[in-house]
Write a protein that holds these residues in place. Sequence first.
Motif, short mmCIF file in Angstrom:
data_model
loop_
_atom_site.label_atom_id
_atom_site.label_comp_id
_atom_site.label_asym_id
_atom_site.label_seq_id
_atom_site.Cartn_x
_atom_site.Cartn_y
_atom_site.Cartn_z
N ARG A 1 -10.42 2.11 -2.50
CA ARG A 1 -10.40 3.11 -1.43
C ARG A 1 -11.89 3.33 -1.10
O ARG A 1 -12.31 3.40 -0.04
N LEU B 1 1.98 11.51 3.13
CA LEU B 1 1.49 10.23 3.38
C LEU B 1 1.64 10.14 4.77
O LEU B 1 1.22 8.93 5.18
N MET C 1 0.89 6.75 -6.67
CA MET C 1 -0.43 7.84 -6.94
C MET C 1 -0.01 9.26 -6.78
O MET C 1 -0.59 10.16 -7.43
N LEU C 2 1.00 9.48 -5.80
CA LEU C 2 1.10 10.75 -5.30
C LEU C 2 2.07 11.36 -6.24
O LEU C 2 1.84 12.60 -6.78
N VAL D 1 -7.42 1.20 -7.79
CA VAL D 1 -7.09 1.70 -6.52
C VAL D 1 -8.12 2.48 -6.00
O VAL D 1 -8.65 2.35 -4.77
N ARG E 1 2.16 1.95 -3.46
CA ARG E 1 0.98 2.49 -4.24
C ARG E 1 0.84 3.82 -4.10
O ARG E 1 0.59 4.69 -4.83
N ASN E 2 0.86 4.20 -2.69
CA ASN E 2 0.52 5.47 -2.39
C ASN E 2 1.49 6.44 -2.90
O ASN E 2 1.17 7.72 -3.41
N LYS F 1 1.03 -1.16 -0.12
CA LYS F 1 0.03 0.16 0.16
C LYS F 1 1.02 1.24 0.06
O LYS F 1 0.33 2.18 -0.58
N LYS F 2 1.99 1.22 0.79
CA LYS F 2 2.71 2.15 0.93
C LYS F 2 3.40 2.65 -0.69
O LYS F 2 3.44 3.90 -1.06
N LYS G 1 -5.32 3.20 -11.90
CA LYS G 1 -6.08 4.17 -10.81
C LYS G 1 -7.52 3.70 -10.66
O LYS G 1 -7.99 3.73 -9.52
#
Length: 261
Positions: free
Chosen positions: A84, A36, A20-21, A80, A16-17, A13-14, A77
């Motif tokens: 979410r 984050l 995405m950022l 994801v 992926r974040n 998840k980290k 996207k």
Amino acid sequence: MKHSLLDIVINSKKRRNVLMLLNERDRSADEIKNLLDETSSSIMPQIRILEENDLVVQENGNYRLSEVAHVIINNMKPFVDSIRLFDQYPEYWTKHDIRRLPKHLQRRIAEIKDYKLQKPDLSHLFELPDKLVEDILKSSKVMIFSSFFHPAYPKLLQKLADEGTEISIVLTGSTIDRFKIDHINEINDFLKLENTNIYSYKGECGVEAVVVTNTMMIMRLFFSDGSFSHTRIISHDPSSIKWARELFIYYKNSSESIEKI
């Protein structure tokens, strides 16, 4: 050490974040860490893995996505966003029915973002919260689809009409019948106004109700067994409003305009 790209993107998840950022724009390590809400010791190893596997590039003190990563993220996207959406209130989505939504909108349900759930107090089950009414009354355009009669509707609709709000309402046959019994004069006066339109819908209802204003969407889904739920999904996010507007238009386009009840 090289890893499978699937493992790198899906299994953390980290990571992926971070991806995405960086899909939004290039960022420094401090920006990534702060946005984050992570420590350097927890996030930097993940960034290094992304670098080692050519997904992230460090350039002029900032990190950016590689061209390959851009393609992956843009295709990932919707996946994801779906996680979410359902991850925020998993129990709600498990117990409520999205199968009856129009297929094209069901596939895009992850466009509902930054939403909250509102469950009314049992002692005020048939009242609309003051804040909700206030937000609706501020709008210059209101679209409502409803599969049931709510006691607050006549008063709310009259207030909107008096304000000159542009109103479009899609009601099921049973809901219109209820208006005929208790509010036929009010609804016929309402229909005479230039700023109001009422439509009759006779198809299958995928939702209990949806309300769309300039700045907000409200939706109620049925429970999975088809019974009524009183929990509302509320969002002020533009993407959510656009999705809900398309849902309303779907029902309106499948309805007949009413001139008089």
